[in-house]
Design a protein around this motif. Structure first.
Motif, short mmCIF file in Angstrom:
data_model
loop_
_atom_site.label_atom_id
_atom_site.label_comp_id
_atom_site.label_asym_id
_atom_site.label_seq_id
_atom_site.Cartn_x
_atom_site.Cartn_y
_atom_site.Cartn_z
N LEU A 125 0.51 -1.54 -0.23
CA LEU A 125 -0.31 0.02 -0.06
C LEU A 125 0.70 0.89 0.13
O LEU A 125 2.07 1.28 0.87
CB LEU A 125 -0.96 0.22 1.25
N LEU A 126 0.48 2.28 -0.44
CA LEU A 126 1.17 3.30 -0.79
C LEU A 126 0.36 4.76 -0.62
O LEU A 126 -1.04 4.83 -0.59
CB LEU A 126 1.60 3.87 -2.05
N ARG A 127 0.59 5.28 0.40
CA ARG A 127 -0.38 6.57 0.43
C ARG A 127 0.60 8.05 -0.38
O ARG A 127 1.54 8.12 -0.36
CB ARG A 127 0.02 6.95 1.62
N ILE A 128 -0.45 8.42 -0.65
CA ILE A 128 0.00 9.63 -2.12
C ILE A 128 -1.02 10.54 -1.23
O ILE A 128 -1.82 11.03 -1.14
CB ILE A 128 -0.56 9.28 -3.20
N VAL A 188 -3.25 4.20 -2.15
CA VAL A 188 -3.84 3.10 -3.11
C VAL A 188 -2.76 1.53 -3.20
O VAL A 188 -1.59 1.83 -1.79
CB VAL A 188 -3.34 3.66 -3.96
N GLU A 189 -2.76 0.78 -4.07
CA GLU A 189 -2.05 -0.73 -4.35
C GLU A 189 -1.04 0.12 -5.15
O GLU A 189 -1.39 0.65 -6.21
CB GLU A 189 -3.05 -1.24 -4.65
N GLY A 190 0.68 -0.46 -5.07
CA GLY A 190 1.35 -0.09 -6.01
C GLY A 190 2.87 -0.60 -5.02
O GLY A 190 2.73 -1.55 -4.86
N LYS A 191 3.86 -0.45 -6.48
CA LYS A 191 5.09 -0.34 -5.67
C LYS A 191 5.94 0.72 -6.44
O LYS A 191 5.84 1.56 -6.50
CB LYS A 191 5.33 -1.74 -6.77
N LEU A 192 6.54 1.03 -5.03
CA LEU A 192 8.27 2.04 -4.77
C LEU A 192 9.62 1.29 -5.79
O LEU A 192 9.50 -0.06 -6.06
CB LEU A 192 7.98 2.02 -3.93
N PRO A 193 9.45 2.10 -6.56
CA PRO A 193 8.84 3.61 -6.58
C PRO A 193 8.33 3.79 -7.54
O PRO A 193 8.19 2.91 -8.06
CB PRO A 193 10.99 3.85 -7.65
N HIS A 194 7.05 4.59 -7.73
CA HIS A 194 6.08 5.05 -7.92
C HIS A 194 6.12 6.14 -8.87
O HIS A 194 6.87 7.11 -8.28
CB HIS A 194 4.87 5.21 -6.58
N SER A 195 6.10 6.04 -10.20
CA SER A 195 5.70 6.79 -11.05
C SER A 195 4.97 7.48 -11.11
O SER A 195 4.25 7.47 -10.98
CB SER A 195 5.91 6.68 -12.18
N HIS A 196 4.40 9.24 -11.03
CA HIS A 196 3.65 9.77 -11.20
C HIS A 196 3.28 10.14 -12.72
O HIS A 196 4.21 11.16 -12.79
CB HIS A 196 3.03 10.45 -9.41
N VAL A 197 1.99 11.14 -13.04
CA VAL A 197 2.03 11.49 -14.01
C VAL A 197 1.44 13.57 -14.04
O VAL A 197 1.31 13.64 -13.10
CB VAL A 197 0.84 11.35 -15.13
N PRO A 198 2.44 13.98 -14.37
CA PRO A 198 2.36 15.44 -13.72
C PRO A 198 0.66 15.78 -14.54
O PRO A 198 0.76 15.83 -15.68
CB PRO A 198 3.50 15.89 -14.23
N GLU A 199 0.28 16.32 -13.53
CA GLU A 199 -0.48 17.18 -13.59
C GLU A 199 -0.72 19.05 -13.99
O GLU A 199 0.79 19.64 -13.74
CB GLU A 199 -1.86 16.71 -13.37
N ASP A 200 -1.74 19.86 -14.85
CA ASP A 200 -0.60 20.91 -14.75
C ASP A 200 -0.50 22.65 -13.31
O ASP A 200 -0.32 22.41 -13.64
CB ASP A 200 -1.97 21.99 -16.30
N ASP A 201 -1.90 21.54 -12.58
CA ASP A 201 -2.16 22.39 -11.83
C ASP A 201 -1.65 21.73 -10.39
O ASP A 201 -2.16 22.08 -9.58
CB ASP A 201 -4.05 22.68 -11.67
N LEU A 202 -0.34 21.18 -10.73
CA LEU A 202 -0.48 20.62 -9.35
C LEU A 202 0.96 22.01 -8.75
O LEU A 202 1.26 21.55 -9.22
CB LEU A 202 0.17 19.38 -9.68
#
Length: 141
Positions: free
Chosen positions: A2-5, A19-33
């Motif tokens: 489990l990962l906390r985002i 969410v469920e996932g694995k480290l290292p976790h890649s994230h798709v950048p969002e414009d207003d982030l």
């Protein structure tokens, strides 16, 4: 796993999700982030009983004995069991010591390993670890 985002956006919105996932976790950048953080997550359960997972008829998962609703992908590996220290029961031994002047209560505290007496002599002692004559009498019985 489990990962906390954690995501914070320009318009003030904050999203904190597991969410469920694995480290290292890649994230798709969002414009207003503005910022984003990802870390491994475990549920901290403090109880004297070992935690287990219960799944109800609707497929919802809970950690028992607390009945904490958890992420559907939670396994026992995602739980950090914190076992509290056992509470020590304080035992006090009480005896009555008879002397020429009357009866006095002699007590022994098992946690502090300490003897007391309600006579005047006990309170006048400079070194109470030796005890008064009533404590010595009870110890010798």
């Amino acid at each position: 796993m489990l990962l906390r985002i954690y995501k914070r956006f320009k318009d003030g919105r904050v999203i904190d999700e597991i969410v469920e996932g694995k480290l290292p976790h890649s994230h798709v950048p969002e414009d207003d982030l503005i910022s984003c953080g990802v870390q491994a997550f475990k549920y901290d359960i403090e109880h004297y009983m070992a935690p287990s997972i219960f799944i109800n008829q609707n497929g919802e998962k809970y950690i028992v004995p607390q009945w904490l609703k958890v992420h559907p992908s939670t396994t026992l590996n995602d739980i950090n069991w914190i076992k509290p220290e056992p509470k020590i029961k304080k035992e006090v031994f009480t005896a009555v010591s008879g002397s020429g002047m009357g009866e006095y209560k002699v007590k022994f505290d098992s946690i502090k390993n300490y003897w007391t007496c309600n006579c005047q002599g006990f309170y006048r002692l400079k070194d109470r670890s030796q005890g008064c004559k009533h404590i010595k009498e009870v110890k010798n019985k």
